[in-house]
Design a protein around this motif. Sequence first.
Motif, mmCIF file in Angstrom:
data_model
loop_
_atom_site.group_PDB
_atom_site.id
_atom_site.type_symbol
_atom_site.label_atom_id
_atom_site.label_comp_id
_atom_site.label_asym_id
_atom_site.label_seq_id
_atom_site.Cartn_x
_atom_site.Cartn_y
_atom_site.Cartn_z
ATOM 1 N N VAL A 177 0.856 -1.287 0.062
ATOM 2 C CA VAL A 177 -0.041 0.080 0.009
ATOM 3 C C VAL A 177 0.899 1.207 -0.063
ATOM 4 O O VAL A 177 1.794 1.292 0.797
ATOM 5 N N LYS A 178 0.585 2.328 -0.747
ATOM 6 C CA LYS A 178 1.174 3.454 -0.844
ATOM 7 C C LYS A 178 0.350 4.552 -0.800
ATOM 8 O O LYS A 178 -0.685 4.767 -1.456
ATOM 9 N N TYR A 179 0.376 5.292 0.206
ATOM 10 C CA TYR A 179 -0.581 6.361 0.652
ATOM 11 C C TYR A 179 0.077 7.735 0.529
ATOM 12 O O TYR A 179 1.291 7.896 1.033
ATOM 13 N N GLN A 180 -0.328 8.462 -0.058
ATOM 14 C CA GLN A 180 0.265 9.886 -0.388
ATOM 15 C C GLN A 180 -0.527 11.117 -0.194
ATOM 16 O O GLN A 180 -1.796 11.088 -0.474
ATOM 17 N N ARG A 181 0.125 12.040 0.381
ATOM 18 C CA ARG A 181 -0.448 13.362 0.548
ATOM 19 C C ARG A 181 0.191 14.384 -0.146
ATOM 20 O O ARG A 181 1.327 14.813 0.286
ATOM 21 N N HIS A 182 -0.328 14.993 -1.217
ATOM 22 C CA HIS A 182 0.144 16.182 -1.920
ATOM 23 C C HIS A 182 -0.001 17.701 -1.295
ATOM 24 O O HIS A 182 0.363 18.423 -1.756
ATOM 25 N N ASP A 183 -0.868 17.409 -0.271
ATOM 26 C CA ASP A 183 -1.356 18.950 0.631
ATOM 27 C C ASP A 183 -0.489 18.939 1.565
ATOM 28 O O ASP A 183 -0.508 20.269 2.409
ATOM 29 N N VAL A 184 0.275 18.187 1.955
ATOM 30 C CA VAL A 184 1.414 18.424 3.191
ATOM 31 C C VAL A 184 2.646 18.048 2.415
ATOM 32 O O VAL A 184 3.046 17.334 1.840
ATOM 33 N N THR A 185 3.780 19.163 2.940
ATOM 34 C CA THR A 185 4.970 18.688 2.541
ATOM 35 C C THR A 185 6.021 18.974 3.728
ATOM 36 O O THR A 185 5.802 19.523 4.720
ATOM 37 N N ALA A 186 7.244 18.549 3.257
ATOM 38 C CA ALA A 186 8.353 18.492 4.692
ATOM 39 C C ALA A 186 9.458 19.486 3.781
ATOM 40 O O ALA A 186 9.527 19.843 2.703
ATOM 41 N N SER A 187 10.287 20.242 4.745
ATOM 42 C CA SER A 187 11.198 21.040 4.611
ATOM 43 C C SER A 187 12.369 20.779 3.727
ATOM 44 O O SER A 187 13.086 21.403 2.840
ATOM 45 N N GLU A 188 12.646 19.263 3.967
ATOM 46 C CA GLU A 188 13.687 18.726 3.180
ATOM 47 C C GLU A 188 13.460 17.101 2.958
ATOM 48 O O GLU A 188 12.496 16.706 3.708
ATOM 49 N N VAL A 189 14.105 16.548 2.179
ATOM 50 C CA VAL A 189 13.957 15.170 1.999
ATOM 51 C C VAL A 189 14.292 14.234 2.843
ATOM 52 O O VAL A 189 15.414 14.298 3.462
ATOM 53 N N ALA A 190 13.611 13.237 3.425
ATOM 54 C CA ALA A 190 13.850 12.151 4.658
ATOM 55 C C ALA A 190 13.288 10.892 4.397
ATOM 56 O O ALA A 190 12.024 10.938 3.767
ATOM 57 N N GLU A 191 13.766 9.973 4.780
ATOM 58 C CA GLU A 191 13.268 8.496 4.914
ATOM 59 C C GLU A 191 13.464 7.778 6.096
ATOM 60 O O GLU A 191 14.669 8.037 6.548
ATOM 61 N N PHE A 192 12.545 7.216 6.853
ATOM 62 C CA PHE A 192 12.841 6.440 7.777
ATOM 63 C C PHE A 192 11.822 5.212 7.917
ATOM 64 O O PHE A 192 10.651 5.553 7.289
ATOM 65 N N ILE A 193 12.073 4.307 8.751
ATOM 66 C CA ILE A 193 10.854 3.215 8.782
ATOM 67 C C ILE A 193 10.562 3.319 10.386
ATOM 68 O O ILE A 193 11.475 3.017 11.167
ATOM 69 N N MET A 194 9.275 3.341 10.544
ATOM 70 C CA MET A 194 8.876 3.334 11.843
ATOM 71 C C MET A 194 8.163 1.907 12.235
ATOM 72 O O MET A 194 7.353 1.419 11.243
ATOM 73 N N PRO A 195 8.359 1.365 13.296
ATOM 74 C CA PRO A 195 7.731 0.128 13.829
ATOM 75 C C PRO A 195 6.401 0.172 14.128
ATOM 76 O O PRO A 195 5.835 1.354 14.209
ATOM 77 N N LYS A 196 5.778 -0.959 14.163
ATOM 78 C CA LYS A 196 4.281 -0.952 14.009
ATOM 79 C C LYS A 196 3.800 -0.628 15.742
ATOM 80 O O LYS A 196 2.772 0.217 15.655
ATOM 81 N N LYS A 197 4.318 -0.840 16.795
ATOM 82 C CA LYS A 197 3.960 -0.434 17.981
ATOM 83 C C LYS A 197 3.394 0.888 18.162
ATOM 84 O O LYS A 197 2.508 1.186 18.543
ATOM 85 N N PRO A 198 4.295 1.772 18.012
ATOM 86 C CA PRO A 198 4.259 2.949 18.282
ATOM 87 C C PRO A 198 3.239 3.529 17.536
ATOM 88 O O PRO A 198 2.262 4.534 17.524
ATOM 89 N N LEU A 199 3.295 3.226 16.060
ATOM 90 C CA LEU A 199 1.963 3.591 15.126
ATOM 91 C C LEU A 199 0.803 3.362 15.495
ATOM 92 O O LEU A 199 -0.184 3.882 15.546
ATOM 93 N N THR A 200 0.721 2.156 16.221
ATOM 94 C CA THR A 200 -0.827 1.824 16.542
ATOM 95 C C THR A 200 -1.204 2.559 17.623
ATOM 96 O O THR A 200 -2.199 3.056 17.873
#
Length: 372
Positions: A177-200
């Motif tokens: 699943v790829k979910y994108q928001r074009h109405d929100v942006t970040a100031s710079e390019v960044a990538e990271f992988i979030m674990p499930k527990k804190p996301l839940t």
Amino acid sequence: MKFIVSSTYLLKQLQVLGGVINNSNTLPILDNFLFDLKQNKLTVSASDLETTMSSVLEVDSDAEGTIAVPARLLLDTLKTFPEQPLTFVVEDNNTVEISSNHGKYALAYADGAEFPKAVEVSNPSSTTLLGDILATAINKTIFAAGNDDLRPVMSGVFFQFSTENLTFVATDAHKLVKYQRHDVTASEVAEFIMPKKPLTLLKGILSGSESEVTIEYNDSNAKFIFDNSELICRLIDGKYPNYEAVIPKENPNKLSISRNQFLSSVRRVSIFSNKTTHQIRLKIAGAELNISAEDVDYSNKAEERLSCSYQGDDMQIGFNSRFLVEMLNNLTSDEVSLEMSLPNRAGILTPADGLDEGEHVTMLVMPVMLNN
């Protein structure tokens, strides 16, 4: 050390924090909430070493001090109180006494200094977005993340921030699943992988929230700051697979159908499918979709015909019904479109309506080989 606090207000905050605490902890101190009192501000924290969450509560006090209080015992006690003020007093004999309108309760506490310190996120980049947008992004992706310990990078959700959009991706190699928001942006390019527990945890807290969430992140940790709370967690280490490479670009065969009708049919037919493969067959010709399943071992089979709108060549393709049901369930649109190229290439499922401005959802489901 003494403070007075409303019972329901305290319970509400502690129940959220209690989600961080594991049922079995390696360090006994992690079975506690850390209470850190500074005048009329009580900071309560909970941790499992990977994830630490804290909230600041308004209390009536002019004292200072830190103690670690047994979480399960305190929660079980608070759940039984009607709304009333509770007075907490730390006694000399290593107990904390709680006085309510009708009684007194003494709990043994531990030294607050033993509680592990939360990590500091050094030199962070930061992005701010609405709580509800983050909750939706988690909700739309987390179900597709894997559970394979051998591939830890796929067991989380990939956050990809750029100056043009925010992208959230989850995959377990069978579905993506790829979910994108074009109405929100970040100031710079960044990538990271979030674990499930804190996301839940975040999903539960932020759902429907109108407040802003600030995400601060570096290479190893991410911190989410909202309302009067913050959550810090360790990121999953590793490189996320190149998911763009698996999304087929040319998909000439396009099927549009009512989501509810499709979902009900797949659910019904899949009851008759093989219990290990959960395989169902889609046969599309003209404006008719034929969904069938067969369990040869038990001579069970089912077949349904639905009308749809279809452009492309007649084709037959097999899918694991469980993945299809999960994805259709996760969408909220009335109509969905399924785009395909060949029976051995992934199908792309997208909602045809019901999205906010600037919101894009692409779901990818791998086919299973049909044995004719």
